[in-house]
Write a protein that holds these residues in place. Structure first.
Motif, mmCIF file in Angstrom:
data_model
loop_
_atom_site.group_PDB
_atom_site.id
_atom_site.type_symbol
_atom_site.label_atom_id
_atom_site.label_comp_id
_atom_site.label_asym_id
_atom_site.label_seq_id
_atom_site.Cartn_x
_atom_site.Cartn_y
_atom_site.Cartn_z
ATOM 1 N N UNK A 1 -11.289 0.663 5.768
ATOM 2 C CA UNK A 1 -10.704 1.783 6.524
ATOM 3 C C UNK A 1 -9.197 1.909 6.300
ATOM 4 N N UNK A 2 -8.700 1.432 5.157
ATOM 5 C CA UNK A 2 -7.240 1.476 4.908
ATOM 6 C C UNK A 2 -6.695 2.905 5.027
ATOM 7 N N UNK A 3 -7.485 3.892 4.603
ATOM 8 C CA UNK A 3 -6.994 5.281 4.624
ATOM 9 C C UNK A 3 -6.820 5.811 6.046
ATOM 10 N N UNK A 4 -7.350 5.069 7.027
ATOM 11 C CA UNK A 4 -7.278 5.539 8.422
ATOM 12 C C UNK A 4 -6.074 4.944 9.165
ATOM 13 N N UNK A 5 -5.326 4.067 8.496
ATOM 14 C CA UNK A 5 -4.189 3.414 9.170
ATOM 15 C C UNK A 5 -3.087 4.432 9.464
ATOM 16 N N UNK A 6 -2.689 4.508 10.732
ATOM 17 C CA UNK A 6 -1.611 5.403 11.141
ATOM 18 C C UNK A 6 -0.505 4.664 11.905
ATOM 19 N N UNK A 7 -0.816 3.491 12.487
ATOM 20 C CA UNK A 7 0.171 2.764 13.280
ATOM 21 C C UNK A 7 1.263 2.196 12.378
ATOM 22 N N UNK A 8 2.484 2.258 12.862
ATOM 23 C CA UNK A 8 3.641 1.857 12.040
ATOM 24 C C UNK A 8 3.669 0.352 11.720
ATOM 25 N N UNK A 9 3.218 -0.482 12.664
ATOM 26 C CA UNK A 9 3.317 -1.932 12.427
ATOM 27 C C UNK A 9 2.078 -2.488 11.716
ATOM 28 N N UNK A 10 1.212 -1.596 11.215
ATOM 29 C CA UNK A 10 -0.006 -2.048 10.522
ATOM 30 C C UNK A 10 0.145 -1.830 9.021
ATOM 31 N N UNK A 11 0.140 -2.910 8.231
ATOM 32 C CA UNK A 11 0.226 -2.723 6.776
ATOM 33 C C UNK A 11 -1.061 -2.084 6.244
ATOM 34 N N UNK A 12 -0.913 -1.182 5.281
ATOM 35 C CA UNK A 12 -2.105 -0.579 4.665
ATOM 36 C C UNK A 12 -2.778 -1.592 3.754
ATOM 37 N N UNK A 13 -1.952 -2.473 3.163
ATOM 38 C CA UNK A 13 -2.493 -3.512 2.288
ATOM 39 C C UNK A 13 -1.849 -4.843 2.645
ATOM 40 N N UNK A 14 -2.620 -5.914 2.531
ATOM 41 C CA UNK A 14 -2.049 -7.250 2.819
ATOM 42 C C UNK A 14 -0.958 -7.615 1.798
ATOM 43 N N UNK A 15 -1.013 -6.969 0.605
ATOM 44 C CA UNK A 15 -0.018 -7.313 -0.423
ATOM 45 C C UNK A 15 1.385 -6.783 -0.102
ATOM 46 N N UNK A 16 1.504 -6.068 1.011
ATOM 47 C CA UNK A 16 2.851 -5.693 1.478
ATOM 48 C C UNK A 16 3.563 -6.932 2.017
ATOM 49 N N UNK A 17 2.792 -7.998 2.292
ATOM 50 C CA UNK A 17 3.375 -9.202 2.895
ATOM 51 C C UNK A 17 3.618 -10.294 1.857
ATOM 52 N N UNK A 18 4.713 -10.975 2.035
ATOM 53 C CA UNK A 18 5.097 -12.102 1.190
ATOM 54 C C UNK A 18 3.995 -13.169 1.192
ATOM 55 N N UNK A 19 3.635 -13.662 0.025
ATOM 56 C CA UNK A 19 2.696 -14.784 -0.049
ATOM 57 C C UNK A 19 1.236 -14.364 -0.182
#
Ligand code: PLP
Length: 396
Positions: free
Chosen positions: A207-225
């Motif tokens: 459901x990545x395309x449904x993400x609208x909240x600002x503090x929710x990454x669309x992909x885990x690869x936005x995070x370090x590590x």
């Protein structure tokens, strides 16, 4: 006498959709179809976007011409689609086309990734969750090595890293059925856990395309590590209306490693070998359709559809809240997780909703023990349907 695989018998959960369909069929014998409100099945309701239709038709025409005919597709996916996904979906997140594997659905990928791990590898599974995670691990003979991660109201329905060491874990964000998404901090806690323990995270991001909240990454690869610990599964099913066409992909970064008899191996290499052996690929016209879904026009059209589903989910949630009910989720996923009033079970409430009000839901226990006192409603529907449902629920 042929010896069968005994762990197949470990799957005890009744497959719920045939039961729901039977109950629906019975009701249909006595009720006008217009009176039945289907908020049960989480399947798309809008037709395929024009740009996607045209691309698929064009690809079929290519198949009818000797000059442009295509035979078997590559087992890992056509380069044109892998490149388009890397560019459009992952931009500057350091994911290369070779790290993207095309498949016929997350259902297959979530089922297949467990084959990478040892028979006695321990696996973390959220409860409630998409039923496939648990059932395929039972089928694989891993019943003694399953660690349940409870998702309850008191932890915001978010699975927490456990004290024990797990070899791999399924995480679903935004989740089905609770329809809540993991924040940056939630995912960071899991990345830290994985780095400390060597655990591999299998992220179901249907459901990545449904993400609208600002503090929710669309992909885990936005995070370090994340590139060292996570596999991400995505699908065109809900984001672009492909449930009947079948196309999805998984990202397996080259930095992921596991161990066999103490020796380190590249998970990317093992997965490439496994896919090349076991898959003959996804149909060419379907991959062209998926490519079109990622074109500028395709993204515009499919975003309009996703926005529509989210708007109906919001209407449903706000209506229920207004009527004084306890409901969760629905901001970043097209479902509402409804706490059953009066301490009844989900099945009791399901029957009441269906028999008295002709509303079809899904009992929460279909997704695990922790769902016992919930039902799931789907926002893949129309405004009139939601309004009709709320009117009936107002008279509960
Ligand atoms: N994962 C989740 C969380 C889902 O809700 C669904 C479908 O409802 C799937 C996977 C199945 O996806 P696919 O159609 O790509 O097999």
């Amino acid at each position: 006498m042929s010896k069968l695989h005994a762990p197949l018998l470990d799957v005890k959960r009744e497959y719920i959709y045939p039961i729901i369909e039977k109950k629906l069929e019975l009701l249909q014998q006595t009720t006008h179809p217009d009176e039945i409100i289907n908020l049960g099945i989480g399947d798309i309701s809008l037709p395929l976007a024009k740009t996607i239709q045209q691309a698929i038709c064009l690809a079929v025409e290519e198949m009818g011409d000797e000059q442009t005919l295509r035979g078997y597709p590559p087992g890992l996916g056509f380069a044109f689609l892998r490149e388009k996904i890397a560019e459009v979906e992952y931009g500057d997140l350091r994911i290369s086309p070779e790290e993207i594997f095309i498949s016929d659905g997350i259902n297959s990928d979530a089922s297949n990734f467990q084959e990478l791990f040892a028979h006695h590898a321990s696996v973390g599974i959220p409860d409630p969750s998409y039923p496939v995670y648990l059932d395929v691990n039972l089928m694989a003979g891993r019943s003694k090595y399953i660690h349940i991660l409870p998702c309850r109201e008191d932890n915001g329905f978010i699975p927490q890293p456990p004290e024990v060491v797990l070899d791999f874990v399924y995480l679903c964000t935004p989740s089905n059925p609770m329809a809540v998404a993991m924040s940056r901090d939630d995912l960071k806690a899991w990345i830290d856990y994985a780095k400390k323990t060597g655990c591999i995270l299998l992220i179901d991001n249907a459901y990545s395309a449904f993400v609208r909240s600002k503090d929710v990454p669309k992909s885990i690869y936005e995070l370090e590590g994340a590139h060292e610990v996570a596999i991400e599964m995505r699908s065109f099913s809900k984001s672009a209306g492909f449930t009947g066409l079948r196309c999805a992909y998984s990202v397996v970064p080259k930095g992921l490693v596991g161990h066999i008899e103490g020796k380190e191996f590249s998970i990317h290499k093992l997965w490439s070998m496994r896919m090349a052996t076991k898959s003959n690929g996804v149909a060419y016209p379907i991959q062209r359709g998926a490519e079109a879904a990622l074109s500028e026009k395709g993204r515009e059209e499919t975003k309009t559809q996703v926005d529509h589903y989210l708007a109906e989910t919001k209407r449903l949630k706000e209506g229920l809240l207004h009527l004084g009910h306890s409901v969760f989720g629905g901001l970043d996923a097209p479902y509402v997780w409804w706490k059953v009033p009066g301490g009844k079970t989900g099945w009791e409430f399901f029957d009441e909703l269906l028999q008295k009000h002709q509303i079809l839901s899904v009992p929460g226990s279909a997704f695990g023990k922790e769902g016992e006192h919930f039902v799931r409603l789907s926002g893949f529907t129309k405004k009139e349907t939601v309004e009709k449902a709320l009117k009936k629920i107002g008279k509960l």
